[in-house]
Design a protein around this motif. Structure first.
Motif, PDB file in Angstrom:
ATOM      1  N   GLU A 112       0.839  -1.452   0.181  1.00 42.44           N
ATOM      2  CA  GLU A 112      -0.054   0.040  -0.260  1.00 42.44           C
ATOM      3  C   GLU A 112       0.940   1.114   0.083  1.00 42.44           C
ATOM      4  OE1 GLU A 112      -3.154  -0.047   2.452  1.00 42.44           O
ATOM      5  OE2 GLU A 112      -3.594  -2.425   2.565  1.00 42.44           O
ATOM      6  N   ILE A 113       1.877   1.144   0.501  1.00 43.61           N
ATOM      7  CA  ILE A 113       2.837   2.181   0.171  1.00 43.61           C
ATOM      8  C   ILE A 113       3.846   2.205  -0.404  1.00 43.61           C
ATOM      9  CG2 ILE A 113       2.028   2.465   3.378  1.00 43.61           C
ATOM     10  CD1 ILE A 113       5.496   2.617   3.897  1.00 43.61           C
ATOM     11  N   GLY A 114       4.286   1.092  -0.486  1.00 39.15           N
ATOM     12  CA  GLY A 114       5.345   1.436  -1.510  1.00 39.15           C
ATOM     13  C   GLY A 114       7.057   1.037  -0.562  1.00 39.15           C
ATOM     14  N   ARG A 115       7.077  -0.560  -1.628  1.00 38.18           N
ATOM     15  CA  ARG A 115       8.655  -1.243  -0.749  1.00 38.18           C
ATOM     16  C   ARG A 115       9.450  -0.177  -0.575  1.00 38.18           C
ATOM     17  NH1 ARG A 115      10.308  -6.475  -3.503  1.00 38.18           N
ATOM     18  NH2 ARG A 115       8.136  -7.041  -2.493  1.00 38.18           N
ATOM     19  N   ASP A 116       9.650   0.881  -1.821  1.00 36.46           N
ATOM     20  CA  ASP A 116      10.755   2.159  -1.456  1.00 36.46           C
ATOM     21  C   ASP A 116      10.796   2.530  -0.019  1.00 36.46           C
ATOM     22  OD1 ASP A 116      12.225   1.179  -3.269  1.00 36.46           O
ATOM     23  OD2 ASP A 116      11.407   2.671  -4.932  1.00 36.46           O
ATOM     24  N   ARG A 117       9.306   2.937  -0.038  1.00 40.53           N
ATOM     25  CA  ARG A 117       9.065   4.055   1.246  1.00 40.53           C
ATOM     26  C   ARG A 117       9.001   3.768   2.340  1.00 40.53           C
ATOM     27  NH1 ARG A 117       3.123   7.062   2.708  1.00 40.53           N
ATOM     28  NH2 ARG A 117       4.361   7.684   4.588  1.00 40.53           N
ATOM     29  N   ALA A 131      13.074   2.567   3.418  1.00 43.19           N
ATOM     30  CA  ALA A 131      13.584   4.238   4.177  1.00 43.19           C
ATOM     31  C   ALA A 131      12.617   4.178   5.422  1.00 43.19           C
ATOM     32  CB  ALA A 131      12.895   4.862   2.739  1.00 43.19           C
ATOM     33  N   LEU A 132      11.379   3.808   6.197  1.00 42.49           N
ATOM     34  CA  LEU A 132      11.520   4.457   7.055  1.00 42.49           C
ATOM     35  C   LEU A 132      11.602   3.107   8.394  1.00 42.49           C
ATOM     36  CD1 LEU A 132       7.598   5.314   5.891  1.00 42.49           C
ATOM     37  CD2 LEU A 132       8.999   6.690   7.012  1.00 42.49           C
ATOM     38  N   LEU A 133      11.659   1.945   7.920  1.00 46.00           N
ATOM     39  CA  LEU A 133      11.868   1.272   9.072  1.00 46.00           C
ATOM     40  C   LEU A 133      13.357   1.358   8.950  1.00 46.00           C
ATOM     41  CD1 LEU A 133      10.342  -2.252   7.384  1.00 46.00           C
ATOM     42  CD2 LEU A 133       9.391  -0.682   9.712  1.00 46.00           C
ATOM     43  N   PRO A 134      13.840   0.280  10.357  1.00 42.88           N
ATOM     44  CA  PRO A 134      15.178   0.675  10.910  1.00 42.88           C
ATOM     45  C   PRO A 134      15.758  -0.721   9.566  1.00 42.88           C
ATOM     46  CG  PRO A 134      13.825   0.392  12.952  1.00 42.88           C
ATOM     47  CD  PRO A 134      12.957   0.093  11.507  1.00 42.88           C
ATOM     48  N   GLN A 135      17.113  -0.254   9.169  1.00 46.58           N
ATOM     49  CA  GLN A 135      18.156  -1.241   8.450  1.00 46.58           C
ATOM     50  C   GLN A 135      19.179  -2.158   9.294  1.00 46.58           C
ATOM     51  OE1 GLN A 135      19.195   0.297   4.573  1.00 46.58           O
ATOM     52  NE2 GLN A 135      21.276  -0.046   4.803  1.00 46.58           N
ATOM     53  N   GLY A 136      19.423  -3.248   9.052  1.00 54.96           N
ATOM     54  CA  GLY A 136      20.028  -3.353   9.771  1.00 54.96           C
ATOM     55  C   GLY A 136      21.821  -3.300   9.381  1.00 54.96           C
ATOM     56  N   GLY A 137      22.392  -2.878  10.465  1.00 56.67           N
ATOM     57  CA  GLY A 137      24.065  -1.817  10.585  1.00 56.67           C
ATOM     58  C   GLY A 137      23.800  -0.867  10.053  1.00 56.67           C
ATOM     59  N   THR A 138      22.806  -0.280   9.764  1.00 55.75           N
ATOM     60  CA  THR A 138      23.056   1.114   9.817  1.00 55.75           C
ATOM     61  C   THR A 138      22.001   1.933  10.403  1.00 55.75           C
ATOM     62  OG1 THR A 138      22.937   0.488   7.376  1.00 55.75           O
ATOM     63  CG2 THR A 138      22.433   2.264   7.453  1.00 55.75           C
ATOM     64  N   SER A 139      20.497   2.400  10.011  1.00 61.35           N
ATOM     65  CA  SER A 139      20.381   3.394  10.955  1.00 61.35           C
ATOM     66  C   SER A 139      18.865   2.903  12.126  1.00 61.35           C
ATOM     67  CB  SER A 139      19.174   3.863  10.062  1.00 61.35           C
ATOM     68  OG  SER A 139      18.292   2.571   9.401  1.00 61.35           O
ATOM     69  N   TRP A 167      15.525  -5.379   7.014  1.00 60.65           N
ATOM     70  CA  TRP A 167      14.703  -4.080   7.526  1.00 60.65           C
ATOM     71  C   TRP A 167      13.596  -4.151   8.457  1.00 60.65           C
ATOM     72  CZ3 TRP A 167      16.750  -5.402   2.678  1.00 60.65           C
ATOM     73  CH2 TRP A 167      18.121  -3.975   2.564  1.00 60.65           C
ATOM     74  N   ALA A 168      13.710  -3.626   9.199  1.00 58.47           N
ATOM     75  CA  ALA A 168      12.456  -4.616  10.448  1.00 58.47           C
ATOM     76  C   ALA A 168      12.366  -3.394  11.626  1.00 58.47           C
ATOM     77  CB  ALA A 168      12.993  -6.058  10.917  1.00 58.47           C
ATOM     78  N   LYS A 169      10.734  -3.800  12.027  1.00 57.73           N
ATOM     79  CA  LYS A 169      10.715  -3.032  13.702  1.00 57.73           C
ATOM     80  C   LYS A 169      11.548  -3.663  15.063  1.00 57.73           C
ATOM     81  CE  LYS A 169       9.169  -0.163  15.940  1.00 57.73           C
ATOM     82  NZ  LYS A 169      10.560  -0.835  16.532  1.00 57.73           N
TER      83      LYS A 169
END
Length: 459
Positions: free
Chosen positions: A372-377, A380-388, A404-406
């Protein structure tokens, strides 16, 4: 003719049997895995010695082929902790999108009557430049009466159902409100070092930050009483720990009125308890809700934003801050549309242990967000492993980001739900849910990293 008829009957039986078998296999969640891969995932999850210390659920879903790959306790209900924020984001995206009610008001010849909408950015120190409601207030020329009604559906309880009462001094629990200010927190920071090597303590709101009292012998770095804002600090407060430092405020109508008056000294501001008027009798101040807010919600697991976004969704739908009503609407209408039914959902943040969902339901929420919101978005919003975000130091064991996970954690609870991209480029949705363990969460993260790392390499 007879042979042809028999052949058709046999073919129909074979077709029906095949369809039944495939459907049954999909329910079990092992359609696309060969025996070796299935056994390997069983070793990593079902027969894992660390996971045996509690209860574990795991679901793996192939987004490219829309098939279940593996399920362990897929339909057992677990306490999800902050994985609930995925549902909160789904609700906020559905009802709010990128616009929200900043305030409700009635304009008269000689004044404004104002009611809160749960808008979380008003004077929030982390969202300077995004606070459109603050700009609107600064430009009013008539006196303003801010109303804080009482009663069911009209007011907001300071804590959600099942929250721990003694968390009032901790930096992850902020009171909920219809009209939050400063993120409902005391914000303290040190100024840059000047030419003479000195630093000054800065804070907001100033009226509280300027009244910090040093308490000789206090072991805790900073403390406040449960129903007051009288903060005490240890003698080594400045030298101990890092800044900025944030602690929850205890809210009252008078505190909000005083702080608004101090922030907008050109305005004549008072407080009252008039109830919310009918929807058609007041105007909503429409403001932006940027992805900056949703990113902080998900990457930083911000409990305050989570709760206020639920209140904002209620304000949009009902023109009053009825969080219970909007959660009921989500459970009865929004979530069944994506196959999520029979859940217990009581707050926006996941601080409550009353929340109950299954790994399969969490994966369906992830899938719905992806579509529904698109994978790219979503990435960009989820925590990224090793990065954010909350995964900055996790899942950094591969040449490129793959998870990429909550995250979600409470004492004895650890959950992780999101997306995984394999080395071959395949996209998977997954949910790991652990409850009722007594060991260290770091051991569980290590085993989840082994499992998802294996998925990255082999699927």
């Amino acid at each position: 003719m007879k042979k042809t008829h028999q052949f058709q009957l046999a073919f129909r039986f074979f077709y029906l049997f095949s369809a039944f078998f495939i459907a049954g296999t999909q329910v079990q969640g092992q359609l696309d895995l060969n025996g070796r891969d299935n056994r390997q995932l069983q070793e990593l999850t079902e027969f894992n010695e660390v996971f045996e210390g509690g209860q574990t659920g795991f679901v793996l879903y192939d987004l490219d082929y829309q098939t279940n790959l593996y399920g362990l306790n897929a339909d057992r209900r677990f306490v999800p902790a902050s994985n609930v924020k995925l549902l909160t984001f789904y609700l906020a995206n559905k009802i709010l999108g990128h616009r929200a009610p900043g305030l409700f008001y009635q304009e008269y010849d000689d004044h404004y009557e104002v009611w809160g909408s749960g808008y979380p950015l008003l004077l929030h120190p982390a969202f300077t430049g995004f606070d459109e409601a603050g700009t609107w207030l600064a430009n009013r020329e008539k006196p303003m009466v801010f109303n804080f009604p009482i009663g069911p559906g009209q007011s907001v309880s300071r804590y959600g159902p099942g929250w721990s009462w003694d968390d009032y001094n901790d930096s992850y629990v902020y009171e909920r409100s219809s009209l939050p200010l400063f993120g409902n927190r005391l914000y303290l920071n040190l100024s840059p070092v000047d030419a003479e090597g000195r630093q000054v303590l800065l804070g907001a709101p100033v009226s509280i930050a300027g009244e910090l009292r040093e308490l000789p012998g206090q072991a805790a770095r900073i403390r406040r009483s449960e129903f007051g804002n009288d903060f005490t600090v240890s003698p080594d407060f400045i030298d101990r720990g890092s800044f900025p430092l944030e602690r929850p405020l205890h809210l009252s109508d008078q505190l909000v009125g005083n702080e608004l008056s101090a922030t907008f000294p050109q305005q004549q501001i008072s407080v009252n308890q008039a109830p919310y008027p009918p929807a058609e009798a007041m105007t909503a101040l429409e403001v932006s809700m940027p992805d900056t807010v949703f990113r902080k919600l998900l990457q930083n697991s911000d409990n305050f934003l989570a709760e206020q976004l639920v209140i904002q969704a209620a304000a949009r739908r009902y023109r009053r801050p009825d969080a219970n009503a909007v959660l009921k609407y989500a459970k009865d209408t929004l979530l069944p549309a994506i196959g999520v039914e029979d859940i217990r959902w009581v707050d926006g943040s996941g601080l409550s242990r009353y929340n109950l969902l299954s790994p399969r339901q969490m994966v369906r929420v992830v899938m719905a967000l992806d579509q529904e919101i698109g994978r790219d978005r979503l990435l960009a919003l989820l925590p990224q492993g090793g990065t954010s975000g909350t995964l900055e130091s996790r899942f950094a064991d591969k040449p490129k980001p793959y998870v990429w996970a909550k995250t979600g954690s409470l004492s004895g609870v650890l959950c992780l739900s999101g997306l995984l991209q394999t080395k071959r480029g395949k996209w998977l949705a997954f949910s790991f849910m652990h409850n009722n363990f007594t060991g260290q969460s770091s051991a569980y993260y290590k085993e989840m990293e082994k499992t998802l790392g294996w998925c990255y390499e082999n699927l």
